[in-house]
Each structure stands twice: as C-alpha cells, then as structure tokens.
Enzyme design. Structure first.
Site, PDB file in Angstrom:
ATOM      1  N   SER A 282      53.421  66.877  -0.862  1.00 19.70           N
ATOM      2  CA  SER A 282      53.625  67.304   0.488  1.00 19.70           C
ATOM      3  C   SER A 282      54.931  66.889   1.072  1.00 19.70           C
ATOM      4  O   SER A 282      55.275  65.798   0.799  1.00 19.70           O
ATOM      5  CB  SER A 282      52.662  66.955   1.459  1.00 19.70           C
ATOM      6  OG  SER A 282      52.711  65.629   1.996  1.00 19.70           O
ATOM      7  N   ASP A 283      55.520  67.661   1.978  1.00 19.66           N
ATOM      8  CA  ASP A 283      56.817  66.957   2.716  1.00 19.66           C
ATOM      9  C   ASP A 283      55.992  65.927   3.814  1.00 19.66           C
ATOM     10  O   ASP A 283      54.668  65.932   3.945  1.00 19.66           O
ATOM     11  CB  ASP A 283      57.344  68.079   3.395  1.00 19.66           C
ATOM     12  CG  ASP A 283      58.828  67.629   3.660  1.00 19.66           C
ATOM     13  OD1 ASP A 283      59.063  66.321   3.844  1.00 19.66           O
ATOM     14  OD2 ASP A 283      59.718  68.422   4.206  1.00 19.66           O
ATOM     15  N   TRP A 284      56.909  65.129   4.224  1.00 19.62           N
ATOM     16  CA  TRP A 284      56.355  63.926   5.015  1.00 19.62           C
ATOM     17  C   TRP A 284      55.731  64.414   6.229  1.00 19.62           C
ATOM     18  O   TRP A 284      56.311  64.710   7.270  1.00 19.62           O
ATOM     19  CB  TRP A 284      57.704  62.974   5.282  1.00 19.62           C
ATOM     20  CG  TRP A 284      57.597  61.952   4.244  1.00 19.62           C
ATOM     21  CD1 TRP A 284      57.616  60.512   4.527  1.00 19.62           C
ATOM     22  CD2 TRP A 284      57.663  62.008   2.793  1.00 19.62           C
ATOM     23  NE1 TRP A 284      57.659  59.995   3.256  1.00 19.62           N
ATOM     24  CE2 TRP A 284      57.801  60.691   2.364  1.00 19.62           C
ATOM     25  CE3 TRP A 284      57.510  62.894   1.895  1.00 19.62           C
ATOM     26  CZ2 TRP A 284      57.760  60.222   0.835  1.00 19.62           C
ATOM     27  CZ3 TRP A 284      57.606  62.838   0.752  1.00 19.62           C
ATOM     28  CH2 TRP A 284      57.896  61.629   0.030  1.00 19.62           C
TER      29      TRP A 284
END
Ligand SMILES: *[C@@H]1O[C@H](CO)[C@@H](O)[C@H](O)[C@H]1NC(C)=O
Ligand SMILES: *[C@@H]1O[C@H](CO)[C@@H](O)[C@H](O)[C@H]1NC(C)=O
Ligand SMILES: *[C@@H]1O[C@H](CO)[C@@H](O)[C@H](O)[C@H]1NC(C)=O
Ligand SMILES: *[C@@H]1O[C@H](CO)[C@@H](O)[C@H](O)[C@H]1NC(C)=O
Ligand SMILES: *[C@@H]1O[C@H](CO)[C@@H](O)[C@H](O)[C@H]1NC(C)=O
Ligand SMILES: *[C@@H]1O[C@H](CO)[C@@H](O)[C@H](O)[C@H]1NC(C)=O
Ligand SMILES: *[C@@H]1O[C@H](CO)[C@@H](O)[C@H](O)[C@H]1NC(C)=O
Ligand SMILES: *[C@@H]1O[C@H](CO)[C@@H](O)[C@H](O)[C@H]1NC(C)=O
Ligand SMILES: *[C@@H]1O[C@H](CO)[C@@H](O)[C@H](O)[C@H]1NC(C)=O
Ligand SMILES: *[C@@H]1O[C@H](CO)[C@@H](O)[C@H](O)[C@H]1NC(C)=O
Ligand SMILES: *[C@@H]1O[C@H](CO)[C@@H](O)[C@H](O)[C@H]1NC(C)=O
Ligand SMILES: *[C@@H]1O[C@H](CO)[C@@H](O)[C@H](O)[C@H]1NC(C)=O
Length: 800
Positions: A282-284
């Site tokens: 996932s992106d942050w």
C-alpha cells in the site's frame, strides 16, 4: 464487496472525445469496479521457482501472528519496516524512498529526476541510473526501493508528481520502468513500481474530513477498460515483465473503489492477467479497510498503523489475525502474502551478506527511536556515493533538451563578456533538503536557489549541489571571460535596465528560470515561476543574445520566449540532480552535444492539449462524499495523441530536441518475421507469465533505418518509430500514431549507422474489450520513423 455504484453522474466539463459512450455503458460514465475474487496465489512462475520454494520453507516456520507481522509495517529505522525474526535469521525488511535516490540518508547521491531519464531517450543511462541508485540503497541496508514511477503517467500537465516518473507516453515510460526495475534489482534491491493506478493528480488523492468530521472520499479516477490497457497499465506491464518485486497501490479511487482494495485492478488485472508474482504494497496510509483490502489482493500494509497517515491500531496487524480467526480472510490468503513478499527477497539473495541499516537512517527518519517496538541491529554510517557523480552529470547532460538555437548562439565560443541572470542560477538559500511532505506548493519553493530536484517523498538530501553560476564561473575563467550577474528576480523586475551591469549589454546573457513541484500539491499553472517570463522579455529587450535555461518539473508555457527573436536559445534541463551546474556547462560550452528530446508535447497556446485538474471551490466545499470524480473521457488521447487527433500543431513536438549537428534518416524497411497474415489475430492461449500472455512479447516485425550525421560535430541521434493502426478496424479513440520504438546512436561527423527495431505483438495490437485480449489488426499498419513526432520522414505500410 467494496465498490459503490453511483447514479448521479457528474459531467466535469469534458466532451467525449476518445471513448465511445458504449465503452462506458450508455450514459453512465462511471460505474462500479467488477468484483474479482478470490485473490490468485503466486507460484513463482517465470524464473522465481527456487526462491518460491525457499519462501515456502520460511512460511512453514511461522505462526499466524508472525505471518501477520510479515505483512504489516511497524516502527523502525526506515520509511517502512517489517520486523525481524531472529529465530529464522531474518533481519526484517527496510523500505526506503524514492525515485531519485535514497532520500532518507546522508552521504548518498541525488540522481536526475525520472523526467530527465526519459528526456535522455537512452536505455543504457536509464538502466545505469537505477543500478547505481540500487547500490546506494543496498549499501545503506535498504531491501526495498520505492521506485520507479509510472503513475502519474502525466495525464495532467499540472500534475504535481509527473517529474518523478517518465513521460505521458506509455511506451517511453514502459522502457523507463523496465530499465529501472532491471537496474535496481541487478544491484540486489527490490524495485517497487508505483503508484498503481490512475494516480494522476494530487488534489484530493486522499479522503478529507469536512468541518463536522465526515469523510469526503478521495478522487475517483474513472477509466474505461481499453484506455486502462493501452495507456495507464502499459508501463506497469513492462515492470511486471521485467520482474518488479513489488507494486505500490495508489491513494485515489479507481472506478469508485479505493486503489488498495480494488479487486478488479489487483486480483484481476495485475495478478491474473499480468501474472504478477510479487507483492502489492500500500501507499502510506492508503488502506481504508481490513478484510476488504486483504481479499482484494493487497499483500503488505504500510506503514502499518504507526500513526503517520495511518490509523492506529492498524486495519491489519492484530485485526488481520482476528479476521483469519473469524473466517473473513482465509489463512491461505495471508500465506500467499508472505510467499509473495519473501520470494523476491530470496531471489535477490537478500538473506546473504545484506548490510545492516545505516545508523544515520534512524536519526533522520520519521519515527523517534524511542517509540520503536523492536530494537534493530544497525550498521555504521557509510558513504555510498562511490564516484556516481560522473553518471549523474552525464545523464543530466544527455537529458537536457535544446529547444531553440538561432544565430549559432550555442555552443558558447569563449565569450568575452557573459551575463548570468535569475534566481535559479545560484545556491539554494534555504538548505539542501525539500521533503515538505504533503505541504503546499510554496513549501520548498524558495525564492533564491537552483532547483535540482522536486519535493516530497521523491526528493533527495543533497550532500552537495553544484549551482549553475558556480560551474559557469569555473568554466568561463578558463577563457578570461568578463562575468557579471544579477540573481535577484525582484531587483530585475524593479529595474529593467539592469543597473548594475557594465557595460551593457553583455555579449551573451543566460537566464536561469525555474518551476517547483512537490508531492501533495498540483501546479497552479504552467508558468516559469518568480516572474521569469516577464524578466526574460526585459532582458531580451537589451540583450539580443539571451539564452534561457529552465529547471522545471515539466511542461512550461514557452511560447512568448520561443517567439522572441532576441531569445536565441532555450534549454529545458528539468531536475538534473546534484551535478546540475556541471551538466549544463557541458552543454552550454559544447563539451557535450545536446541529445535530449522532449518526453511530452508543448502547445503554442498554453491550454492546447492540457486536461484540467479536477478542482473547484465547490468541490473543496462539497458535502457529497462522492463528489470528487475524474472521468477520463479523453480516453487515450493525451499529449501528442490529442494534438494528432485534433490536428493541432504544437510549439514543440513530442520527441523534439536539437543538436549542434544535423542528422538524416533514410531507407526504412520493415520485414515480417512470419509470413504476413499467418499469425493468429489473438495471442494463442498459453499459461500466463509475468507480463501477461508471453506471446505478447514476441517479435512480429523488424524495421531498420539508416541514420547519418550530416553535420560538422559528433553527436547522438534518436530515431523514433511510430505505428498507426487502421482506424476503422481498431475503432473510435484509436490514436493516430503511437511511439513503438526508439534508439540512441552516437555518430561521428559523416558517419552513418543502421538501426533496428523489433516490433512485438503488443506493439501492433489494440485491446479488444469484448474479447478481453490484445488483437492484431488484419488491415495495413503504418510504420513511420523520424527525428520527432512531427518529423516522420520515412514511412511504409505493412500487413502483420
Ligand atoms: C471501470 O469502469 C469502466 C466502465 O464501466 C470499465 O470499462 C473498466 O473495466 C472498469 N475498470 C475497473 C478497474 O474497474
Ligand atoms: C491458494 O492456495 C490455497 C492452498 O494454500 C488454496 O486453498 C486456495 O484455494 C488457493 N487459492 C486460489 C485462488 O487458487
Ligand atoms: C473532529 O475529530 C477530531 C479528532 O478526531 C476532534 O479533535 C474534533 O473535536 C472533531 N471535531 C468535530 C467538529 O467533531
Ligand atoms: C483493530 O482492532 C481494534 C480492536 O482489537 C479496534 O479497536 C480497532 O479499531 C481496529 N482497527 C481498525 C483500523 O479497524
Ligand atoms: C472479523 O474480524 C475483522 C477484524 O477484526 C472484522 O473487521 C470483521 O467484522 C469480523 N467479521 C466477523 C464476521 O466477525
Ligand atoms: C531496546 O534496547 C534497549 C537498550 O538495550 C532496552 O532498554 C529496550 O528495552 C529495548 N527495546 C525493545 C523494544 O526491545
Ligand atoms: C514582473 O516583472 C514585470 C516586468 O519587469 C514587472 O512589471 C512586474 O511588477 C513584476 N511582477 C512581480 C510580481 O514581481
Ligand atoms: C484548486 O481550486 C482552488 C479553488 O478554486 C484554487 O484556490 C486552487 O488554486 C486550485 N488548485 C490548483 C492547483 O489549481
Ligand atoms: C532585440 O534587441 C534589439 C537590440 O539589439 C532591440 O532593439 C530590440 O528591441 C529587441 N527586441 C525585442 C523583442 O526585445
Ligand atoms: C545585438 O546587439 C549587439 C550589441 O548591442 C549589436 O552590436 C548587434 O548589432 C545586435 N544585433 C542585432 C541583430 O540586432
Ligand atoms: C469554500 O471554502 C473556502 C475555504 O476552503 C472558503 O474560503 C470559501 O468561502 C468557501 N466557498 C463557499 C462557496 O462556501
Ligand atoms: C459533512 O458531510 C456530511 C455528509 O458527508 C454532510 O451531511 C454535512 O452537512 C457536512 N458538514 C458540513 C459542515 O459541511
């Protein structure tokens, strides 16, 4: 099921240009994303079988709690951290930004931005950029590099992160991805191809809260299936084919379902159709659900519920254990996550002699060491720069685009009197680091100082920077040149007569102009900032040999400068990294012959071909949680495809770039590998390999041309090959032409060379939505080669 069906269609000012209404289904421009379950298991196919077996053995040693810890980030010394398991001699995983080098580090290099690599049109330099970067990541103990970038692709000229990636052309970006993945992984570091997919603008990329704390959902990029395949997915297919260890899912929604819980894009397109064997990270803070993300194909949750952009406790972590225990997520799904994460780790030999994380990382990272849940073994502070400055300097020169050169203004020939102007010429006044993560457009946009990289997670911490003025001082002193400079743009605006120059005018005036870009914000316009366009006109009114150098993240409105007869040369250098001054001096003085080419198109009218961002006061104040919708109604017709479809002549074509010599392209010939018409129109059914059906990557046509250096000095030429599919057969929205080959060839004066291009099945096919396959046309395909998209002197037609 995580997707919504929206009935209240917003038409955001676009007419349907590239896409037939039928492709979206009557008048419903965006619908739901179709559910695709269950998540496909990795098998290690495509060369990772041995590593997969080792990952299976590793998995067999883990408890459910440990498996969950393997897929959920935690606190630690890196931007993302997976906890060590000492019992298994596993030291954890260290994930670090970013696309221009290891950001969170000292004694590391800042490389040219992705847009510069693209502008070099040089496969070898793209590869070596990533290879040397990879050695720096590895030296600092980073197992996973959060690069390269193919999303944003560059739908919006104003997109704030376009510079981190390569080009709005998917083929050029595809080459950039492939070379970057190979280079990074050749250094033993996992590449993370990001942001998958449709992350084309920064505004509302994440959900927001209104003043009564209710969620306004993130922007939804609504993309039809054909556009998805032929444009936005294309470069990710290159990345998967090249063996990218990881793919980062993006913040925004896709067809109304969040990027990290869209089962169609993750399970369906990425894992089934493209046969991706690595892990989706996932992106942050892009995770907005637990069970739904796990089942939709997310494999690693970052940063993992540790406060930064992420709910605490995490949707995963202990909650994932609960979800397995209550039957909402199969344990085999978690097993598959772990296998996908550990297979590239073993494949790249990261279990052997991998350096410990550099202890300096822990001092300068997001997370206070006092808050860490685990103690990590850290290694000494190491200097990983190792002579990489030479490649950085060479690549930045190779990626500098000469757009205008009249009266032989360039190269400079020992000028007696040189003037340097503009606030981009000198030292950055506010320091050498522009993280400013999630801050506005002005953060890092300091008045004085050259821009050598953009802001946000894609920035770098310079150990030094060579400002243009400093490099010019050094070089011009060799000729005994009189050098004068005025660097303060406010002063320049106040006094058009350049009061402190004497005598006036200089023989050559060089104006350094800049445009800032950062993650978390989009560009308000396409101007050269700090009033540079007006100041250049002032300067040119007294100096009829004015040379403009731009340090910018991408497309600028250059029409007024281009039309000014006293502006004799324009160089677009973008964000060149730490050696910026040396790189531009090499070009200005002709030590390097310019060979960069635009990786995008610049219009005559600044609004030509520009797709507006989705943004308005009304949207910013909306009470409708689903108000933010981006309908990609232009289909594939972005950048030069738009200019072609509308028959608009740009100011500077895609692929344009001048040299100090001249080139000629001749003798195009195209031959079929198999007899024309003999290959099946759809790829034969074969087991999927990383990159999709393996037949898509087989060569069907071979083209050759002769390129010749017809001028007086040595230089590199970039012959570019474009393919036009038969419009009637390929259907509405088919681009007039698409780039499908290029090469960079160095030639001495008078020398010529034959250049070959392999055209693959995918290069010659269009995505057949009904068949859900790439289809070859039966009609004639046009193949054209030349020096840029507007200069295709050689062409022929061929039946595949
Ligand atoms: C998005 O919706 C369009 C229109 O219905 C459809 O063609 C496309 O396949 C969908 N894509 C995804 C990933 O859901
Ligand atoms: C994945 O493998 C597990 C066995 O580990 C099996 O139970 C499951 O059905 C498989 N899933 C798919 C989608 O094939
Ligand atoms: C919104 O939520 C924040 C923290 O979650 C809280 O501090 C604030 O009081 C809330 N505001 C309203 C209007 O409910
Ligand atoms: C995770 O579970 C805990 C309870 O164990 C709960 O308080 C928390 O809200 C859950 N986190 C999320 C993000 O759902
Ligand atoms: C199972 O656990 C997860 C995570 O705590 C929770 O979100 C979900 O609602 C639970 N489902 C059932 C059926 O209890
Ligand atoms: C880390 O090490 C320090 C000092 O050795 C110790 O005090 C601390 O408890 C350890 N922390 C953890 C999480 O193990
Ligand atoms: C920009 O430059 C022009 C021409 O010198 C000047 O008239 C104008 O005041 C300047 N604007 C700003 C904001 O400095
Ligand atoms: C977005 O819209 C707001 C409100 O109109 C405006 O203030 C802002 O400058 C816009 N942002 C960009 C990047 O265009
Ligand atoms: C160009 O320079 C000449 C001086 O050589 C000047 O007379 C003329 O006005 C300038 N033109 C422009 C457009 O500034
Ligand atoms: C350019 O300016 C120089 C210096 O003022 C002058 O000698 C020369 O004639 C000008 N050239 C043109 C073409 O106006
Ligand atoms: C919208 O919100 C902005 C602040 O973000 C505010 O300045 C403006 O007045 C609002 N406009 C409307 C029409 O409510
Ligand atoms: C916040 O959003 C909710 C719906 O999502 C809406 O009902 C409410 O009126 C909004 N509040 C404000 C202050 O805009």
């Amino acid at each position: 099921m995580t997707s919504l069906t929206l009935k209240n269609v917003l038409l955001l000012g676009g007419t349907l240009v590239g896409v037939s209404q039928a492709q979206f289904g009557s008048h419903e421009l965006y619908t739901s994303s179709p559910p695709v379950y269950p998540s496909p298991n990795a098998t290690g196919t495509g060369g990772w079988q041995d590593a997969f077996a080792r990952a299976q053995a590793f998995l067999a040693e883990l408890s459910l709690e440990e498996k969950v810890e393997m897929v959920t980030g935690t606190t630690g010394p890196c931007a993302g951290n997976i906890k060590p398991i000492e019992r298994l001699n596993f030291n954890g995983l260290c994930l670090q930004d970013g696309p221009a080098g290891i950001r969170q580090a000292i004694y590391a290099s800042v490389f040219p931005a992705g847009v510069v690599a693209a502008a070099s049109w040089d496969r070898s330099l793209m590869y070596h950029r990533s290879l040397l970067m990879g050695r720096e990541f590895r030296g600092k103990g980073a197992h996973v590099a959060l690069m390269p970038v193919a999303g944003p692709l560059g739908r919006h000229a104003q997109g704030g992160r376009n510079w981190e990636g390569f080009s709005p052309d998917p083929y050029l970006t595809g080459v950039g991805m492939e070379e970057s993945v190979r280079g990074m992984q050749a250094a033993g570091v996992q590449a993370t191809s990001k942001h998958y997919i449709g992350n084309e603008q920064e505004i509302q990329r994440n959900p927001s809260s209104n003043s009564s704390n209710q969620t306004i959902e993130a922007l939804s990029s609504n993309i039809d299936d054909r556009t998805m395949h032929e444009l936005y997915l294309w470069p990710f297919a290159n990345a998967v084919h090249a063996g990218t260890a990881s793919i980062m899912c993006s913040y925004q929604r896709l067809n109304t379902s969040y990027g990290c819980q869209n089962s169609k894009s993750l399970n369906g397109i990425l894992k089934e159709e493209l046969g991706f064997q690595g892990y989706v990270m996932s992106d942050w803070g892009a995770v907005h659900a637990g069970v739904a993300t796990a089942n939709a194909g997310l494999d690693m949750n970052m940063p993992g519920g540790i406060g930064f952009l992420d709910p605490t406790p995490s949707f995963w972590g202990a909650n994932l254990t609960t979800a397995v225990n209550n039957g909402s997520v199969a344990e085999s799904r978690v097993d598959d996550m772990v296998l996908r994460i550990m297979t590239p780790y073993f494949y790249l030999g990261q279990d052997e002699d991998f350096p410990f994380v550099d202890e300096s990382s822990s001092v300068i990272n997001f997370f206070d060491p006092a808050t860490w849940t685990y103690n990590y073994t850290l290694g000494p502070v190491v200097d990983v720069r190792d002579g990489h400055a030479q490649l950085i300097r060479d690549l930045a020169s190779a990626g500098t685009v000469l757009l205008k050169n009249t009266n032989n203004a360039l190269p400079l020939r020992a000028p007696r009197y040189l003037g340097v102007f503009g606030n981009d010429a000198t030292e950055p006044e506010d320091g050498l680091y522009s993280l400013n993560l999630l801050a506005g457009i002005d953060a890092g946009n300091y008045e004085d100082g050259t821009l050598a990289i953009g802001g946000g997670s894609g920035t770098g911490r310079f150990t030094y920077i060579v400002p243009p003025l400093e490099a010019i001082k050094r070089r011009s002193s060799q000729d005994g040149t009189l050098l004068q400079y005025v660097l303060n743009n406010d002063k320049l605006a106040q006094n058009p007569y350049f009061w402190n120059l004497a005598p006036t005018p200089p023989e050559v005036c060089i104006f350094f102009a800049k445009t800032w870009c950062t993650e978390g914000a989009d560009r308000p316009n396409l101007d050269l900032e700090w009033n540079a366009t007006a100041l250049i006109a002032n300067l040119a009114s007294i100096c009829n040999n004015t040379i403009v150098v731009t340090h910018s993240c991408g497309i600028n409105d250059l029409a007024p400068i281009a039309a000014n007869p006293n502006v004799t040369a324009i160089l677009a250098a973008h964000y060149p990294g730490q050696e910026t001054g040396n790189s531009i001096v090499n070009i200005l003085y002709g030590d390097v012959n310019p060979s960069g080419h635009l990786p995008y198109t610049i219009g005559r009218n600044v609004s030509d071909g520009v797709i507006p961002l989705v943004n308005s006061t009304e949207l910013l104040n909306t009470t409708d949680p689903n108000a933010w919708q981006a309908d990609f109604t232009e289909g594939q017709l972005i950048d030069y495809r738009h200019f072609d479809a509308r028959n608009i002549t740009p100011l500077y074509h895609f692929g344009y770039g001048l040299s100090y010599t001249t080139f000629n392209v001749s003798d195009l010939s195209v031959t079929n590998v198999d007899a024309a018409g003999s290959v099946p129109r759809l790829p034969p059914a074969l087991p999927v390999q990383p990159g999709g059906n393996p037949t898509l990557w087989s060569t069907l046509l071979r083209a050759t041309v002769t390129v010749a250096n017809t001028g007086e000095v040595a230089g590199a030429v970039v012959p570019q090959l474009y393919v036009s599919l038969p419009q009637a057969e390929a259907g509405p929205g088919t681009p007039v032409k698409t780039l499908r080959g290029f090469d960079k060839v160095y030639l001495e004066p008078g020398e010529s060379a034959e250049v070959g291009f392999d055209l693959l099945r995918r290069d010659l096919s269009f995505w057949d939505v009904g068949a859900q396959q790439w289809r070859l046309p039966t009609g004639a395909v046009q193949v054209a080669v030349g020096l840029h998209a507007g200069d295709l002197s050689e062409s022929t037609s061929v039946t595949v």
